[in-house]
Write an enzyme that holds these catalytic residues in place. Sequence first.
Site, PDB file in Angstrom:
ATOM      1  N   CYS A   1      -6.845  11.838  -9.902  1.00 22.11           N
ATOM      2  CA  CYS A   1      -6.180  11.376  -8.698  1.00 22.11           C
ATOM      3  C   CYS A   1      -5.564  12.495  -7.876  1.00 22.11           C
ATOM      4  O   CYS A   1      -5.334  13.587  -8.363  1.00 22.11           O
ATOM      5  CB  CYS A   1      -5.032  10.431  -9.059  1.00 22.11           C
ATOM      6  SG  CYS A   1      -5.522   9.020 -10.020  1.00 22.11           S
TER       7      CYS A   1
ATOM      8  N   GLY B   1     -10.630  12.545  -6.204  1.00 23.83           N
ATOM      9  CA  GLY B   1     -10.964  11.160  -6.528  1.00 23.83           C
ATOM     10  C   GLY B   1     -11.677  10.502  -5.368  1.00 23.83           C
ATOM     11  O   GLY B   1     -11.134  10.454  -4.263  1.00 23.83           O
TER      12      GLY B   1
ATOM     13  N   ASN C   1      -0.464  10.585 -10.141  1.00 27.69           N
ATOM     14  CA  ASN C   1      -1.541  11.450 -10.622  1.00 27.69           C
ATOM     15  C   ASN C   1      -1.184  11.850 -12.044  1.00 27.69           C
ATOM     16  O   ASN C   1      -0.123  12.426 -12.284  1.00 27.69           O
ATOM     17  CB  ASN C   1      -1.653  12.701  -9.728  1.00 27.69           C
ATOM     18  CG  ASN C   1      -2.670  13.709 -10.226  1.00 27.69           C
ATOM     19  OD1 ASN C   1      -2.562  14.895  -9.937  1.00 27.69           O
ATOM     20  ND2 ASN C   1      -3.676  13.274 -10.975  1.00 27.69           N
ATOM     21  N   GLY C   2      -2.077  11.532 -12.980  1.00 31.46           N
ATOM     22  CA  GLY C   2      -1.815  11.864 -14.377  1.00 31.46           C
ATOM     23  C   GLY C   2      -2.205  10.715 -15.263  1.00 31.46           C
ATOM     24  O   GLY C   2      -2.947   9.816 -14.849  1.00 31.46           O
TER      25      GLY C   2
ATOM     26  N   TYR D   1     -11.510  24.396 -12.215  1.00 29.14           N
ATOM     27  CA  TYR D   1     -12.422  23.488 -11.539  1.00 29.14           C
ATOM     28  C   TYR D   1     -11.776  22.484 -10.592  1.00 29.14           C
ATOM     29  O   TYR D   1     -12.268  22.271  -9.497  1.00 29.14           O
ATOM     30  CB  TYR D   1     -13.246  22.726 -12.595  1.00 29.14           C
ATOM     31  CG  TYR D   1     -14.163  21.682 -12.021  1.00 29.14           C
ATOM     32  CD1 TYR D   1     -15.272  22.045 -11.263  1.00 29.14           C
ATOM     33  CD2 TYR D   1     -13.923  20.323 -12.210  1.00 29.14           C
ATOM     34  CE1 TYR D   1     -16.115  21.083 -10.712  1.00 29.14           C
ATOM     35  CE2 TYR D   1     -14.762  19.363 -11.671  1.00 29.14           C
ATOM     36  CZ  TYR D   1     -15.863  19.746 -10.920  1.00 29.14           C
ATOM     37  OH  TYR D   1     -16.680  18.799 -10.378  1.00 29.14           O
TER      38      TYR D   1
END
Length: 481
Positions: free
Chosen positions: A16, A42, A117-118, A257
């Site tokens: 996310c 995402g 996010n996580g 990445y």
Amino acid sequence: MLTTNPFEDDKLHEECGVFGIWGADGAASYVALGLHALQHRGQEAAGISSFDGKHFHTHRAMGQVGGNFDRDEIMRPLTGRTAIGHVRYSTTGETALRNVQPLYADLNEGGFAVAHNGNISNAMTIKRALIRRGSIFQSTSDTEVFIHLTATSSFSTPLDRLIDALRQVEGAYSLLVLTEQGLVACRDPLGIRPLVMGKLGDAVIFASETVALDVIGAKYVRDIDPGELVLVDDGGLRSYRPFAPARPRPCIFEHVYFSRPDSIVDGSSVYEVRKNIGAELSREAPVEADIVVPVPDSGVPAAIGFSQASGIPFELGIIRSHYVGRTFIQPSDGVRHLGVKLKHNANSALIKGKKIVLIDDSIVRGTTSLKIVQMMRDAGASEVHMRIASPPTRHSCFYGVDTPERSKLLAAQMDVAAMAEHIHADSLAFISIDGLYRAMGDVRDARQPQRCDACFTGDYPTTLTDMNEDGHPRLALVASR
Ligand code: SF4
């Protein structure tokens, strides 16, 4: 639930990205632009919640930001001077609109919209306890536990109730919470997922990456510190440290990445770090070759670093089509093998008769590597040497990154020599974990690593309450059903 689609891409996927703004006319439009810049984090779904001083407005949609949040009929109702948004690539929770964020609920103290996010590594345990006490969940997303824990907290002020909720969760969260009282940004005590703060005039902005500040012309101010909670309201900006101090462990894979190369993560340029990784790799695993070829796009900066350090010319030996959508081809077995060629094609005139060094960021299942090595051979390469800009990915991630279960990770199944044989490369080498830290200007402390590097080392920085390290539910949980 694991949703990696091996057909589309043999990569780990960030789950996310989040973006929020306080104090700007047309706040939702800024959020839409910020989410655009975070689209790489995402592509499955996106959502925006705004608050106009009286009412909350939320729109959530499957698909990308463009095609949804560039339509006037969607943007017009998202009024107000404050808004948060989210782009999603699901790891926990099924792919369905009810799991798309921001999640919204009416609590005792008013509206509550959350973008996360996580991944919470004890969400299942908490959820079962809450359901036993009468909570009714609307989604299968781990993020919803923040809402229920806040709603059922015995503390009196909205902020204390949220902090009480945060203290009960384990794992990774960079969180934006929009309430009638203000906008809250918070990063978990280890700072596993990134979160930065910026300013645009008097408006305050929070975003997963600095690139989202750049696109709206905002100025980067600083990172939200691990374990820090920032509240913005009409009274200004206040910072809280509600957790016991902990040694930060930000995700190392953001540099390898996930993050865009034009972002600054943990104070370092992602592009520069990736080039340094390539240079380290050329020193650790030199090879005699005619050209260095990146697997585009993510292998490009490391390939430039490898080329500059080794003196072997950099060439675009693989051309990537930018028009292959994630859903273009249905994953049926009959056409599955065509997918890689559609996305990447060999530049045959360049490759023919050459010894090449292929640079990629990682090997997950090995399906793409196998096909790309074969593509180089079909194009006439005389030797194909593969160099990987991360250590072997041997362990699953439980902190918001979509990884296959351990049994599907190639490096968990075989050693490097066997992997080379498996993908039919003349040689294969990965950067060492120490080399990766060196590329970031660090010396790895093996007893207390400065970053989360668990997918390479298995050294998980938090307790894994719900899962064992193979990604299977713990027996105690199954028994308690
Ligand atoms: Fe990042 Fe890997 Fe840690 Fe997950 S396990 S947070 S991908 S370093």
